[in-house]
Design an enzyme around this catalytic site. Sequence first.
Site, mmCIF file in Angstrom:
data_model
loop_
_atom_site.group_PDB
_atom_site.id
_atom_site.type_symbol
_atom_site.label_atom_id
_atom_site.label_comp_id
_atom_site.label_asym_id
_atom_site.label_seq_id
_atom_site.Cartn_x
_atom_site.Cartn_y
_atom_site.Cartn_z
ATOM 1 N N HIS A 183 6.286 -4.643 12.544
ATOM 2 C CA HIS A 183 5.656 -3.559 12.110
ATOM 3 C C HIS A 183 5.267 -2.932 13.425
ATOM 4 O O HIS A 183 4.350 -2.313 13.765
ATOM 5 C CB HIS A 183 4.400 -3.694 11.459
ATOM 6 C CG HIS A 183 3.940 -2.492 10.887
ATOM 7 N ND1 HIS A 183 2.737 -1.701 11.512
ATOM 8 C CD2 HIS A 183 4.034 -1.809 9.605
ATOM 9 C CE1 HIS A 183 2.450 -0.583 10.547
ATOM 10 N NE2 HIS A 183 3.505 -0.663 9.439
ATOM 11 N N HIS A 219 1.283 3.971 1.995
ATOM 12 C CA HIS A 219 1.935 4.810 3.410
ATOM 13 C C HIS A 219 3.224 4.659 3.133
ATOM 14 O O HIS A 219 3.907 3.432 2.625
ATOM 15 C CB HIS A 219 1.508 4.147 4.473
ATOM 16 C CG HIS A 219 -0.178 4.408 4.908
ATOM 17 N ND1 HIS A 219 -1.013 3.758 5.977
ATOM 18 C CD2 HIS A 219 -0.767 5.754 4.620
ATOM 19 C CE1 HIS A 219 -2.007 4.332 5.853
ATOM 20 N NE2 HIS A 219 -2.020 5.418 5.036
ATOM 21 N N HIS A 276 0.949 -1.306 -0.017
ATOM 22 C CA HIS A 276 0.181 0.042 0.128
ATOM 23 C C HIS A 276 1.004 1.312 -0.018
ATOM 24 O O HIS A 276 2.085 1.048 0.037
ATOM 25 C CB HIS A 276 -0.957 -0.307 1.498
ATOM 26 C CG HIS A 276 -0.250 -0.003 2.754
ATOM 27 N ND1 HIS A 276 0.356 -0.897 3.055
ATOM 28 C CD2 HIS A 276 -0.447 1.013 3.519
ATOM 29 C CE1 HIS A 276 0.843 -0.535 4.201
ATOM 30 N NE2 HIS A 276 0.313 0.703 4.463
ATOM 31 N N ASP A 285 -0.345 -4.034 6.817
ATOM 32 C CA ASP A 285 -1.114 -3.130 7.645
ATOM 33 C C ASP A 285 -2.678 -3.624 7.517
ATOM 34 O O ASP A 285 -3.065 -3.445 6.467
ATOM 35 C CB ASP A 285 -0.893 -1.738 7.487
ATOM 36 C CG ASP A 285 0.372 -1.252 7.517
ATOM 37 O OD1 ASP A 285 1.424 -1.916 7.983
ATOM 38 O OD2 ASP A 285 0.684 -0.069 7.717
ATOM 39 N N ASP A 322 5.826 4.161 5.097
ATOM 40 C CA ASP A 322 6.882 2.994 5.715
ATOM 41 C C ASP A 322 6.720 2.095 4.993
ATOM 42 O O ASP A 322 7.602 1.143 5.247
ATOM 43 C CB ASP A 322 6.597 3.045 7.127
ATOM 44 C CG ASP A 322 4.966 2.605 7.271
ATOM 45 O OD1 ASP A 322 4.147 3.229 6.559
ATOM 46 O OD2 ASP A 322 4.753 2.029 8.299
ATOM 47 N N HIS A 323 6.093 1.911 3.708
ATOM 48 C CA HIS A 323 6.096 0.770 3.192
ATOM 49 C C HIS A 323 6.683 0.948 1.454
ATOM 50 O O HIS A 323 6.781 -0.145 0.572
ATOM 51 C CB HIS A 323 4.738 0.021 2.933
ATOM 52 C CG HIS A 323 4.155 -0.391 4.236
ATOM 53 N ND1 HIS A 323 4.496 -1.712 4.339
ATOM 54 C CD2 HIS A 323 3.869 0.415 5.492
ATOM 55 C CE1 HIS A 323 3.853 -1.959 5.879
ATOM 56 N NE2 HIS A 323 3.487 -0.802 6.288
#
Length: 306
Positions: free
Chosen positions: A270, A64, A62, A212, A66-67
């Site tokens: 995570h 966001h 996805h 997530d 941090d990914h």
Amino acid sequence: MSFQLKILGSNSAMPAYGRHHSAQLLNVQNHYFLIDCGEATQMQLSRYKCKTLRISHIFISHLHGDHYLGLMGLIFTMHLLRRKSDLYIYGQKGLREIITTQLKYSDTVLNYNIQFRQLDPSQPELLFEDNTVEVSSFPLFHRVPCCGFLVKEKPKPLRLNKEKLPPKLSLAHIAQLKKGEDLYDDQGQLLYKNTDLTLPPRKSRSYAYCSDTKYEEAIIPHIAGVDLLYHEATFLNAKEMWAAQTFHSTTTQAAEIAKKAEVGQLLIGHYSARYNDLTPFLAEAKAVFDNTKLATEGEAIDVPDL
């Protein structure tokens, strides 16, 4: 043959306590799959002596940061290393635009082609397959469109029982045995029964990645029975209400999913930057699902095929 997961990043939101953003490298029979690509992923690849140019497919769960914020740096590094082979990138709507915009305004024409496939976060999809492995996606339940990934080896051929093989078998006969066929002579007379000369095939292994997501049992049919499950556990149990509000999971919730899905082993990660000591994460998860490990950066987890 190899089926090994290397943890490159294990933290959520922002780096903390020496932990980095989400990224994992999965080697399945010399297929190198990068799963998520948070900030500093290329530095972690270098740190742990992973060969960057071997990566053939990148799966971004996805959008966001941090990914995926490490993706452009990795793309540029591959260009500087004179990569020639195509790079396959799978991601949510908008990722192609993010990549092409940065290439445009940096006036960069890559030495290699990027083959981009947009994920459908609403339903399972087969993303890649060849003779040995297949990769599919399935919906997760996060604040933005998000997919999990399932990697499965295809059924393997029968093994030859070397102690019982007659001498001077032809290559054609060996191929027939691996397919499960009996051997006949030119006159159609039975020479050898397959079951007398072969052993069962080695185990076909599987790995599921749930980045997530809030606690949601709808994912269980997609991950049921996998050998290794990664499921986010951003918070300890005391933050269960906050986890629900932010569409994340707790340690116990990740373990409950693993237990109900009857997986072989659970890997949790995570972690929220609010936590320094991860010991309670492992304790809470193991209380529900004993075969749990922490996602520890630099560690390699091998899935055996026994």
